[in-house]
Design an enzyme around this catalytic site. Sequence first.
Site, mmCIF file in Angstrom:
data_model
loop_
_atom_site.group_PDB
_atom_site.id
_atom_site.type_symbol
_atom_site.label_atom_id
_atom_site.label_comp_id
_atom_site.label_asym_id
_atom_site.label_seq_id
_atom_site.Cartn_x
_atom_site.Cartn_y
_atom_site.Cartn_z
ATOM 1 N N GLU A 128 0.834 -1.211 0.000
ATOM 2 C CA GLU A 128 0.000 0.000 0.000
ATOM 3 C C GLU A 128 0.866 1.257 0.000
ATOM 4 O O GLU A 128 0.608 2.228 0.722
ATOM 5 C CB GLU A 128 -0.962 -0.018 1.190
ATOM 6 C CG GLU A 128 -1.890 -1.229 1.181
ATOM 7 C CD GLU A 128 -2.952 -1.185 2.283
ATOM 8 O OE1 GLU A 128 -2.876 -0.293 3.155
ATOM 9 O OE2 GLU A 128 -3.851 -2.049 2.259
ATOM 10 N N GLU A 275 -5.491 -9.299 0.091
ATOM 11 C CA GLU A 275 -5.955 -9.372 1.481
ATOM 12 C C GLU A 275 -7.458 -9.155 1.538
ATOM 13 O O GLU A 275 -7.982 -8.233 0.904
ATOM 14 C CB GLU A 275 -5.284 -8.309 2.367
ATOM 15 C CG GLU A 275 -3.815 -8.508 2.643
ATOM 16 C CD GLU A 275 -3.248 -7.426 3.563
ATOM 17 O OE1 GLU A 275 -4.044 -6.648 4.157
ATOM 18 O OE2 GLU A 275 -2.012 -7.344 3.701
#
Length: 514
Positions: A128, A275
């Site tokens: 991220e 995820e």
Amino acid sequence: MINSSHLIFSFSLILILAFTQHHAAISDQTNAPFVGVNIGTDVSNLLPAPDLVNFLKNQKITHIRLYDANPDILRALSGTDIHVTISVPNNQLLAIGSSNATASSWIRKNVAAFRPATRISAVSVGDEVLTTLPSAAPLLLPALLSLHAALVESNLHKDVVVSTPHSASIILNPFPPSQAFFNQTLETFILPLLHFLSQTNSPLMLNLYPYYVFMQNKNLVPLDNTLFKTLPASKQMVDPNTLLHYTNLLDAMIDAAYFSMKNLNVSDVVVLVTETGWPSKGDSKEPYATLSNAVTFNSNLIKHVLDRSGTPLHPETTSSVYIYELFNEDLRSPPLSEAYWGLFYGNATPAYLLRVSGVGAFLASDNANQTYCVAGDGVDLKVLQAALDWACGPGRANCSEIQPGESCFQPNNVKNHASYAFDSYYQSQGKSPGSCDFKGVAMITTTDPSRGSCIFPGRSLSNKTKQVVNITHSSNAGDNLRLRAFRSIETSAIYDILQNYLVAVFPLLLLFVL
């Protein structure tokens, strides 16, 4: 007598058909959508690498994702059929993104040194970065390019893909999906990244959490839709521009990514969910982080992926997902839910039972081997005694066998008696979610606690085979939305099938000749 040229032609045709059928079967399997698991290491009692890999093999787990390139785990995975995605941590981006030599060294040390014995199939670069470490954003594409070039140099680029996981927040206005678009302040980084993924047949990695979307939009998003529960058409979310019906939030988030890519004229990159998951416990500000919701979400997620139903926009393409996560990471910082995303405790006992009947064999599921509820290690004895009193009293557990002179009275201590009482209650409740908790002093185990003449209530209730998360079912991807599967066609397997055809067909050919 049959013409010899005809015989040779027929024989050759048989061999070609045999090879083609076998190749098609392998191709379908390697292109299959899978459910993998993330393995975090903030666990106080994490299994040693050899034990961890044995656990993965026993549970038939076929895809894992690591947050580093742990050499002990990679060595222990050697010779297994487990596909592993390794990661470049954010703190290594500067070195790799600014030096081709460093990238080459990283690939040699962490990929080439272990392949092909260890099935490293992807490198996940950073985590991220665009949203959590924006100062490093200019380094992201150079790092991807350098690592890919190093894979080419090692002749591994056809077997190992390189990508980077993004937060869902890079996509703005995600519902309706048809109106979604990438954050325009990030487009200068996102567009070249997408071109790289397209050119290298790599997936767009996204961390997608319906749990957080629901928590932030409880008045707008139905919980049942978030948990993949069956909804009548009148309660489904409908995109007003496409009239596509969304029965679950994850599909809407995936299609929002596809529409966002389409807006940038990118149509050949597949979404890989790196995820997703649901916490089984939370604090007072997290009322939906419950055991029941975690069971429902992860069970239905697994069914949804293995059903191969795709998304409303792309029903022909089912995204693979990695569940966050395999183990509860008890060393994580608050909030409380951070420590309760796992399917298992660190000692490999299941945190709860998944409900996935009919789609495969799963550990910690209703298809699993017999499970028992016992007292945990190192718990407060006063709390344990109170839980024992409740189980044998209001809980109506059958505690007759732990009375003086009975078969399970010895050893005469609170932990032993509590374990028997907890298991009696757990079994009487049909092993339902929450029935093995007792204010945190109980745990589920697949190890039979019976000993000698002391037989625990759960021993005779099931003899099913213990397995978990077997995540290799088939899928058909769209022509322009192919995630390049992590292929490894085994030569020996091809020879085996050709040999079988020869054994079966050659005698018939001889009959024609004779």
